[in-house]
Design an enzyme around this catalytic site. Structure first.
Site, short mmCIF file in Angstrom:
data_model
loop_
_atom_site.label_atom_id
_atom_site.label_comp_id
_atom_site.label_asym_id
_atom_site.label_seq_id
_atom_site.Cartn_x
_atom_site.Cartn_y
_atom_site.Cartn_z
N HIS A 87 -28.56 -2.94 17.84
CA HIS A 87 -27.74 -3.05 16.62
C HIS A 87 -28.46 -2.44 15.41
CE1 HIS A 87 -24.51 -5.64 18.29
NE2 HIS A 87 -25.47 -6.02 19.10
N ASN A 160 -19.77 -10.47 18.26
CA ASN A 160 -19.40 -9.10 18.59
C ASN A 160 -17.89 -8.93 18.45
OD1 ASN A 160 -21.92 -8.06 19.20
ND2 ASN A 160 -21.77 -8.48 21.40
N HIS A 352 -29.84 -15.17 12.76
CA HIS A 352 -30.44 -15.97 13.83
C HIS A 352 -29.40 -16.97 14.32
CE1 HIS A 352 -32.89 -18.45 16.21
NE2 HIS A 352 -33.49 -19.17 15.29
FE1 HDD Z 1 -28.20 -9.90 20.01
C1 HDD Z 1 -29.21 -8.33 17.20
C2 HDD Z 1 -24.94 -9.84 18.90
C3 HDD Z 1 -27.12 -11.25 22.99
C4 HDD Z 1 -31.38 -10.28 20.98
N1 HDD Z 1 -27.26 -9.18 18.39
C5 HDD Z 1 -27.85 -8.58 17.32
C6 HDD Z 1 -26.88 -8.26 16.34
C7 HDD Z 1 -25.67 -8.68 16.82
C8 HDD Z 1 -25.92 -9.27 18.11
C9 HDD Z 1 -24.34 -8.57 16.15
C10 HDD Z 1 -27.14 -7.57 15.01
C11 HDD Z 1 -27.60 -8.57 13.98
C12 HDD Z 1 -27.72 -7.92 12.63
O1 HDD Z 1 -26.70 -7.40 12.14
O2 HDD Z 1 -28.82 -7.94 12.08
N2 HDD Z 1 -26.39 -10.37 20.82
C13 HDD Z 1 -25.19 -10.37 20.15
C14 HDD Z 1 -24.21 -11.05 20.95
C15 HDD Z 1 -24.82 -11.43 22.10
C16 HDD Z 1 -26.19 -11.02 22.02
C17 HDD Z 1 -22.77 -11.29 20.52
C18 HDD Z 1 -24.25 -12.17 23.27
C19 HDD Z 1 -23.26 -12.98 23.19
N3 HDD Z 1 -29.08 -10.60 21.69
C20 HDD Z 1 -28.47 -11.12 22.80
C21 HDD Z 1 -29.48 -11.60 23.74
C22 HDD Z 1 -30.70 -11.34 23.16
C23 HDD Z 1 -30.41 -10.71 21.88
C24 HDD Z 1 -29.18 -12.24 25.06
C25 HDD Z 1 -32.07 -11.60 23.66
C26 HDD Z 1 -32.39 -12.46 24.58
N4 HDD Z 1 -29.97 -9.33 19.25
C27 HDD Z 1 -31.16 -9.65 19.79
C28 HDD Z 1 -32.33 -9.28 18.93
C29 HDD Z 1 -31.64 -8.64 17.69
C30 HDD Z 1 -30.17 -8.74 18.05
C31 HDD Z 1 -33.38 -8.47 19.62
C32 HDD Z 1 -32.09 -7.29 17.22
C33 HDD Z 1 -32.25 -7.38 15.74
C34 HDD Z 1 -32.10 -8.79 15.43
O3 HDD Z 1 -31.84 -9.48 16.59
O4 HDD Z 1 -32.20 -9.31 14.36
O5 HDD Z 1 -33.06 -10.40 18.58
#
Ligand code: HDD
Length: 701
Positions: A87, A160, A352
């Site tokens: 993202h 999402n 978060h």
């Molecule tokens: Fe995630 C970012 C949505 C599963 C780990 N995720 C991130 C963002 C969105 C989502 C919208 C952007 C946030 C922003 O605008 O700063 N992610 C989802 C959805 C998931 C999902 C809807 C399942 C239902 N994500 C998911 C899993 C993991 C992550 C299973 C790790 C185990 N996601 C992350 C992250 C991010 C992230 C690595 C990257 C940047 C951040 O978090 O802040 O932690």
């Protein structure tokens, strides 16, 4: 307050102590920084020259003592931070959430439960796979992250635009992302799922099938953030004032309706305007056409087995069809202010999934459980340490007294000697844990037991039935789009065994879908065992026979000297009254007409492309126009099933461009009457001339 010349910058000691405390309001003016009349160093020293480095003579080498050169270049060298690991590409806006009060029966969280309660929000939309500089309109899942600055603390709903996810357990997140990101050797393709490693993974890992269906549908290429649904994906547990619980799924319903691009449009926009969605949102908010969504909940009983109508509510690859549990609307989100600074706000905002307040709890969904770790952890690298909650965009609007101390980028001057509990030294100033009635967060007690295993519940083994349900719920045009999306993506896969395996997966979703994709690839269609007892969910289809609102939509009017400016004025008035935008396109720039009748030419045939418009009209008096660029503009709009109109002699320009003026969605008139503008508004409200879409689809893609 505007800074006066000759006024020295205030010393830190002169600042209001509240400004140095995290208790101060979020987004408070930045502690006297950046408000002086003179250019200074970071230390406040006024500079006399920022264009020439200090040298030993005009032709000599630069001197190490040049403090300004070193500070300016050093700071610049460190301007970038790591982009988000997923993202990375996003755009955001501020707004407000207003609760209807209808959620009061299921949650005690005041920002949802109290009628009329207004909560400031910051919302970031994103693509999942692309890098920070990638295009907006690629086929991908879109992020829909909402930070509610509630009076009880920040709540983040990190969702999402699709209600299901690729994996059931967060431990596989690195696998799906490694497979979807560019190949590690050449770092291509950027922001695309149409490549071998993505299809390799999802064909081997069939729990992804339902999400893949959504990604290959029109949901993967939204028209704008304004016309996109949002989903919390996981099941949450809501707690009411008496402590009773329910299982709930969150939905954002766009007031403008759900609407998508067609694939060729998405591809064109990625080249002609990679900022397509970002620009659309920022321009619309600047023009006062705010983005609006209603928040809805599906409420299911909190049963011991956490299932509803046979659907496992802990499985994030499953939806609960709206026909089984209707979405109850509980509030309205309005995005009404653009950020002032992309980096400080949109880039530094940290969401978060664990940011919750009393009244909302997590569930044991194993995807959610892993997220609860990941979102805090990732900010440590991205934002350079543990104090990112002090960044203005992340600051809570509730009072903060956290006993967290020191660390990189600490910006608070904490007082006192006892940042620990219990203590006998802080006196009245020290924080105390709050009881539940005082607003303390107390989890509802739940029995947890079981053997320590690395395993899923058996119900998680059903990977196909809801993919079948999704496909069965689509209209014929939407099905055609899905067929073409699979055929395109698999057509970009080099390895034949991966294509064969992907077709094998499709055979378990729908035989007809599999056969059409196989035919497009020139491969035999395997036979599978799709579920034959699914009940379609009409709510999943985007296409509605009822015209929706047109706020934020863009209408292009092709004009030329001598065009009917009065007619253009009438159309402009009617569309602008509904929050839509009208842009005049002409062969060359400048203005048309004079005085009150002046029309500014915002686009020329050279600077525009059809993807900018939801409808294109040819003004009366412009019928003689004949230009290959106009032909391309009109033929693209025709292929993409957009409303096309002409009045007076304007029809002639359509005929010159080879447009079949008898086709559905072509609106002709002698002049601009109120009946004509009404018909045009209705056509735009229907999004596209779907009857025409079926005729041109194989070329529209
Ligand atoms: Fe995630 C970012 C949505 C599963 C780990 N995720 C991130 C963002 C969105 C989502 C919208 C952007 C946030 C922003 O605008 O700063 N992610 C989802 C959805 C998931 C999902 C809807 C399942 C239902 N994500 C998911 C899993 C993991 C992550 C299973 C790790 C185990 N996601 C992350 C992250 C991010 C992230 C690595 C990257 C940047 C951040 O978090 O802040 O932690």
């Amino acid at each position: 307050m505007a800074a006066k010349k000759n006024t020295p910058a205030p010393s830190p000691a002169a600042l209001d102590p509240a400004e140095t405390s995290p208790v101060s309001k979020a987004l408070a003016p930045e502690q006297g920084l950046q408000n002086g009349a003179f250019l200074t160093t970071a230390e406040g020293l006024r500079l006399s020259d920022t264009d020439h480095s200090l040298k030993a003579g005009p032709r000599g080498p630069s001197l190490l003592e040049d403090f300004h050169l070193r500070e300016k270049i050093t700071h610049f060298d460190h301007e970038r931070i790591p982009e988000r690991v997923v993202h990375a590409r996003g755009a955001a806006a501020h707004g407000v959430f207003r609760a209807y009060g209808s959620a009061g029966s299921v949650t005690k969280a005041p920002f949802l439960a109290e009628q009329g309660r207004e909560t400031p929000v910051f919302v970031r939309f994103s693509t999942a796979l692309g890098s920070r500089g990638s295009a907006d309109t690629v086929r991908d899942t879109r992020g829909f992250s909402v930070k509610f600055y509630t009076a009880e603390g920040n709540v983040d709903l990190v969702g999402n635009n699709m209600p299901v996810f690729f994996i059931q357990d967060g431990i596989k997140f690195p696998d799906i992302i490694h497979a979807g990101k560019p190949h590690p050797d050449r770092e291509i393709p950027q922001a695309q799922s149409a490549h071998d490693s993505f299809w390799d993974f999802v064909s081997l890992h069939t729990e992804a099938t339902h999400h893949v269906m959504w990604a290959m549908s029109d949901r993967g290429i939204p028209r704008s953030y304004r016309t996109m649904e949002g989903f919390g994906v996981h099941t949450f547990r809501l707690v009411d004032a008496e402590g009773a619980t329910s299982l709930v799924k969150f939905h954002w319903k766009p007031v403008a309706g759900v609407h998508s691009l067609v694939w060729e449009e998405a591809q064109l926009a990625a080249g002609t305007d990679p900022d397509f969605h970002r620009r659309d949102m920022a321009d619309a908010i600047d023009a006062g056409a705010f983005l609006e969504y209603e928040l809805g909940i599906q409420v299911m009983p909190d049963s011991d087995d956490e299932t509803f109508e046979g659907i496992d509510l802990l499985d994030p690859t499953k939806i609960v069809p709206e026909e089984l549990a209707p979405v109850q609307l509980i509030g309205r989100l309005t995005l009404n202010r653009n950020p002032d600074n992309y980096f400080a706000e949109t880039e530094q905002v940290a969401f978060h999934t664990g940011h919750l307040v009393p009244g909302i709890e997590v569930t044991n969904d194993p995807l959610m459980q892993a997220r609860l770790f990941s979102y805090l952890d990732t900010q440590l690298t991205r934002l350079g340490g543990p104090n990112f909650a002090q960044l203005p965009i992340n600051r809570s609007h509730a009072p903060v007294n956290d006993n967290l101390r020191d660390g990189m980028h600490q910006s608070v001057i904490h007082r006192g000697v006892a940042p620990y509990l219990p203590n006998s030294l802080a006196g009245d100033e020290g924080p105390e844990p709050a009881t539940e009635p005082q607003g303390g967060y107390v989890q509802v007690p739940r029995l947890v037991h079981g053997e320590k295993v690395r395993a899923n519940p058996v119900s998680f083994d059903d990977h196909f039935s809801q993919a079948t349900l999704f496909y069965a719920s689509m209209s014929p045009v939407e099905k055609l789009h899905i067929v073409e999306a699979f055929t395109f993506e698999l057509g970009k896969v080099y390895e034949q065994p991966i294509r064969e395996r992907a077709l094998g997966v499709l055979a378990n979703v729908d035989a007809d879908l599999c056969e059409q994709v196989a035919a497009g690839l020139g491969m035999p269609a395997p036979v599978g065992k799709p579920a034959d007892d699914v009940q379609p969910s009409p709510a999943l289809s985007q296409i509605s026979p009822v015209p929706g609102p047109i706020a934020g939509r863009v209408i292009g009017i092709v004009a030329a000297p001598g065009a009917d400016l009065a007619g253009i004025g009438k159309i402009r008035k009617a569309f602008e009254a509904k929050g839509a935008f009208v842009r005049v396109i002409a062969p060359v720039g400048g203005t048309l007409g004079k005085g009150a009748r002046t029309e500014i030419i915002e686009r020329t045939l050279l600077t525009t492309r059809s993807v900018e418009y939801d409808a294109i009209l040819i003004a009366g008096g412009a019928g003689a126009l004949a230009d290959i660029k106009l032909t391309v503009l009109l033929q693209e709009a025709f292929r993409h099933a957009k409303a096309i109109g002409a009045w007076g002699d304007g029809e002639q320009a359509l005929l010159t461009a080879g447009i079949d003026t008898t086709a559905p969605g072509i609106l002709l008139s002698d002049g601009v009457s109120s009946a004509y503008t009404k018909d045009l508004i209705k056509a735009v409200g229907l999004h596209r001339a779907w009857d025409r879409a079926a005729l041109v689809m194989s070329s529209a893609g």
